[in-house]
Motif scaffolding. Structure first.
Motif, PDB file in Angstrom:
ATOM      1  N   ILE A 142       0.833  -1.203   0.000  1.00  0.00           N
ATOM      2  CA  ILE A 142       0.000   0.000   0.000  1.00  0.00           C
ATOM      3  C   ILE A 142       0.867   1.253   0.000  1.00  0.00           C
ATOM      4  O   ILE A 142       0.511   2.270  -0.616  1.00  0.00           O
ATOM      5  CB  ILE A 142      -0.957  -0.036   1.201  1.00  0.00           C
ATOM      6  CG1 ILE A 142      -1.993  -1.145   0.995  1.00  0.00           C
ATOM      7  CG2 ILE A 142      -1.647   1.288   1.406  1.00  0.00           C
ATOM      8  CD1 ILE A 142      -2.934  -1.335   2.155  1.00  0.00           C
ATOM      9  N   CYS A 143       2.022   1.212   0.654  1.00  0.00           N
ATOM     10  CA  CYS A 143       2.929   2.360   0.609  1.00  0.00           C
ATOM     11  C   CYS A 143       3.444   2.596  -0.805  1.00  0.00           C
ATOM     12  O   CYS A 143       3.551   3.746  -1.262  1.00  0.00           O
ATOM     13  CB  CYS A 143       4.089   2.143   1.569  1.00  0.00           C
ATOM     14  SG  CYS A 143       3.632   2.213   3.318  1.00  0.00           S
ATOM     15  N   VAL A 144       3.749   1.519  -1.534  1.00  0.00           N
ATOM     16  CA  VAL A 144       4.152   1.671  -2.934  1.00  0.00           C
ATOM     17  C   VAL A 144       2.987   2.212  -3.764  1.00  0.00           C
ATOM     18  O   VAL A 144       3.179   3.040  -4.664  1.00  0.00           O
ATOM     19  CB  VAL A 144       4.659   0.325  -3.487  1.00  0.00           C
ATOM     20  CG1 VAL A 144       4.987   0.431  -4.972  1.00  0.00           C
ATOM     21  CG2 VAL A 144       5.891  -0.127  -2.720  1.00  0.00           C
ATOM     22  N   GLY A 145       1.775   1.765  -3.477  1.00  0.00           N
ATOM     23  CA  GLY A 145       0.613   2.311  -4.165  1.00  0.00           C
ATOM     24  C   GLY A 145       0.404   3.787  -3.881  1.00  0.00           C
ATOM     25  O   GLY A 145      -0.021   4.540  -4.764  1.00  0.00           O
ATOM     26  N   ALA A 146       0.734   4.212  -2.662  1.00  0.00           N
ATOM     27  CA  ALA A 146       0.643   5.638  -2.350  1.00  0.00           C
ATOM     28  C   ALA A 146       1.628   6.444  -3.178  1.00  0.00           C
ATOM     29  O   ALA A 146       1.321   7.549  -3.646  1.00  0.00           O
ATOM     30  CB  ALA A 146       0.888   5.857  -0.861  1.00  0.00           C
TER      31      ALA A 146
END
Length: 394
Positions: free
Chosen positions: A138-142
């Motif tokens: 999810i951090c990479v998606g952010a």
């Protein structure tokens, strides 16, 4: 005389945050997620990233990829739990939740179990482990939602530009396929044709692949027309120096990182790492001379960019320090089962990652003043003389 820069208003955009700052912020949050298995801290990291994405992302197609990463993270968590239930876990446990039929395996598959007892300890361990990986995704998606990879490509050094183009094309291929598939399915629904099931997939898949092929050919033609891949003439001594600096710098980074991670290399790890980084940067700077190129409206590092990147780095550094000082708080035990507690100062450190939501919010569209006079829409008289703009003195 030179005109002073106008202030940011409804028709002008304030200087934005550098895309590299968003990626550093997101990767720093992902690094912080790898330092803990506490579900409360991981949930706090998820809440921080979601709030920043909601407050700072622009209204672009790339910004909507955050939802896809959320679904991928949920799928990863579910798969991790299913594997822990079906294939067992090496974590011992006494709280039996269920007993599944066990499949007998041959002798050469010793150590692998299919079915059997499902304990609460193994399920909780799998939940913690899967939640950590889901938070990292999810951090990479952010990062993808806040700064598209194509925008980050402009800031790469010249030596890495060709590699960066290949990575950006690979990252944007799947979103383009998804967008084409949605568009074709919507068109088939409007025509009353089936868009689900195997038949709908066969009728949609071929046009999607054809569109991807046409887009690839058009991209190749555009890159060739812009002179992509052409390099400047560089002396052989410069090429050899560039290769030696880059290779030696990467080896120094690997050796320094290994020294920092081991107890025996604590003395030489940091100097070797710094020397390797300096040599690699010098090699990249020399390598950039082979591919001269210009940037249209390059992104610059402004104070807001430093603030965004610094907030993420602070979260990663403080969580790393907390993991070494109080590992029990950041890694709650599962044997025996204990309820996870929220450590106060690591939680406060995670909240520092919310600073970009206040320092770099998304630009909102300013509504037009109803009292302002409306623009003239009547056509100009062709017989009237044309008005030329007044020239300014320079």
């Amino acid at each position: 005389m030179r005109r002073a820069p106008a202030a940011a208003g409804p028709g002008r955009r304030a200087p934005g945050v550098h895309p590299g700052a968003w990626w550093l912020w997101a990767l720093a949050l992902g690094t912080a997620a790898t330092r803990t298995t506490n579900p409360l801290l991981l949930a706090l990291l998820l809440a921080v990233s979601a709030h920043v994405v909601t407050a700072c992302r622009a209204d672009t197609p790339a910004a909507r990829s955050y939802t896809a990463f959320l679904r991928l993270a949920v799928a990863v968590l579910v798969v991790r739990l299913v594997f822990a239930v079906l294939l067992g876990s090496p974590i011992p446990g006494t709280h039996v939740l269920a007993t599944l039929p066990e499949v007998p395996l041959p002798h050469w598959a010793q150590g692998i179990r299919v079915g059997g007892r499902v304990t609460a300890e193994s399920v909780v361990f799998a939940l913690y482990d899967g939640l950590k990986l889901a938070t990292l995704l999810i951090c990479v998606g952010a990062a993808n939602a806040l700064a598209a990879p194509a925008r980050l490509l402009k800031s790469l050094p010249g030596a890495l530009y060709e590699t960066g183009v290949a990575v950006v094309v690979a990252l944007t291929f799947a979103p383009h396929l998804i967008a084409d598939g949605r568009r074709l399915r919507a068109a088939r629904r409007l025509r009353g044709r089936p868009d689900r099931g195997l038949r709908g997939l066969l009728h949609v898949g071929l046009p999607v692949l054809e569109g991807a092929l046409e887009r690839s050919v058009a991209l190749a033609a555009a890159m060739d027309a812009r002179g992509y891949g052409r390099t400047a003439e560089v002396a052989p001594a410069v090429r050899r120096t560039t290769a030696a600096l880059t290779l030696g710098g990467l080896l120094g980074v690997c050796a320094g990182t290994y020294g920092l991670l081991t107890a025996e290399g604590g003395d030489y790890g940091l100097p070797v790492l710094l020397a390797g980084v300096a040599a690699a940067l010098a090699g990249l700077w020399l390598g950039g001379r082979r591919s001269p190129r210009t940037r249209y409206r390059p992104d610059t590092w402004n104070p807001r960019s430093w603030l965004v990147a610094g907030s993420g780095a602070a979260v990663a550094a403080l969580l790393t320090a907390a993991a070494s000082r109080d590992p029990a708080a950041l890694h709650p035990g599962v044997v025996p089962l204990v309820a996870p507690a929220l450590p106060l100062w690591p939680a406060a450190a995670v909240l520092l990652g919310m600073l970009p939501a206040f320092a770099a919010p998304a630009a909102r569209t300013t509504p037009r003043d109803p009292a302002a006079p409306a623009a003239r829409t009547t056509p100009r008289d062709p017989a009237a003389p044309a008005r030329h703009p007044r020239k300014e003195s320079s």
